[in-house]
Design a protein around this motif. Structure first.
Motif, short mmCIF file in Angstrom:
data_model
loop_
_atom_site.label_atom_id
_atom_site.label_comp_id
_atom_site.label_asym_id
_atom_site.label_seq_id
_atom_site.Cartn_x
_atom_site.Cartn_y
_atom_site.Cartn_z
N ALA A 15 0.55 -1.29 -0.54
CA ALA A 15 0.01 -0.14 0.06
C ALA A 15 1.15 1.56 -0.57
N ILE A 16 1.60 1.15 0.32
CA ILE A 16 2.93 2.55 0.89
C ILE A 16 3.29 2.75 -0.76
N ILE A 17 4.23 1.94 -1.62
CA ILE A 17 4.67 1.82 -2.95
C ILE A 17 3.36 2.12 -3.22
N ALA A 18 2.21 1.66 -3.76
CA ALA A 18 1.05 1.87 -4.52
C ALA A 18 0.63 3.93 -4.37
N GLU A 19 0.51 4.21 -2.60
CA GLU A 19 0.59 5.57 -2.81
C GLU A 19 2.02 7.02 -3.25
N SER A 20 2.85 5.81 -3.36
CA SER A 20 3.60 6.31 -3.31
C SER A 20 4.16 6.87 -5.21
N GLU A 21 3.83 6.06 -5.55
CA GLU A 21 3.34 6.59 -6.76
C GLU A 21 2.32 7.48 -7.54
#
Length: 219
Positions: free
Chosen positions: A204-210
């Motif tokens: 989820a963190i990686i998806a949000e960072s995008e």
């Protein structure tokens, strides 16, 4: 002024609750005596924490620290070991990260820990630190602010494992290294890092960072 070192704060203080005013006052009063304690550290901006990779690993560290504070026994030790592993991974990606982060944690992070420690009960200090770590996880900029969250967390965890840890502090100390030593934590084995990150919500963190606008990819 007149040969005396003073603490000066802008009025109004910007903290509505008496407890928060207490934290602020103790934080700033610590800065007054910091030079006498030989703990006056420089406070460089840690720009790497506002890159994509820096943010990802910092947010994972915040989540693991919050879990460590909220649990006990082996669960606490595991979460703390993972928090230190996330920090180590981040620092491996940015060669100058450790020096800058340590300086800010000893400067502002230690002051914030002092404010929390002196102005609040033990229960309130832990509750506030957990809540602020949760709030920080939704933050957008960390280059100067990260230590206000990590400093109290690491300090409170050190208090539990080594109540006299402050007596050995120097301007070259690394709070995370002190935590690892005080809790007698072995470094997390590299093959376990990815699994630990997944448990703390890395997908989820990686998806949000995008989706974050204005965040530069590391490297």
């Amino acid at each position: 002024w007149a040969g005396v070192r003073w603490t000066m704060l802008m009025w109004p203080l910007g903290a509505d609750e008496a407890k928060e005013r207490g934290v602020l006052l103790m934080h700033e009063l610590f800065h007054r005596i910091q030079p006498a304690l030989h703990l006056l550290a420089s406070g460089p901006d840690c720009g790497h924490l506002d890159t994509r990779e820096g943010r990802i690993w910092l947010r994972l560290e915040f989540r693991a620290l919050r879990t460590a504070l909220a649990t006990s026994g082996q669960a606490r030790r595991t979460a703390l070991q993972e928090a230190l592993a996330f920090r180590a991974k981040r620092r491996s990606l940015f060669p100058q990260a450790a020096q800058g982060e340590n300086s800010l944690e000893l400067n502002e992070g230690l002051a914030e820990y002092t404010g929390v420690k002196l102005a609040l009960t033990a229960e309130a200090a832990q509750s506030r630190t957990e809540a602020r770590l949760e709030k920080a996880d939704r933050g957008k900029a960390f280059m100067r602010s990260f230590c206000y969250f990590s400093g109290p967390a690491l300090g409170l965890l050190l208090d539990e494992a080594d109540p006299v840890w402050r007596t050995a502090l120097t301007v070259d100390s690394d709070l995370s290294a002190l935590v690892g030593s005080a809790w007698k934590l072995a470094p997390l084995a590299p093959p376990k890092l990815e699994g630990a990150a997944r448990r703390h919500g890395s997908a989820a963190i990686i998806a949000e960072s995008e989706k974050d606008v204005g965040i530069n990819a590391a490297g």
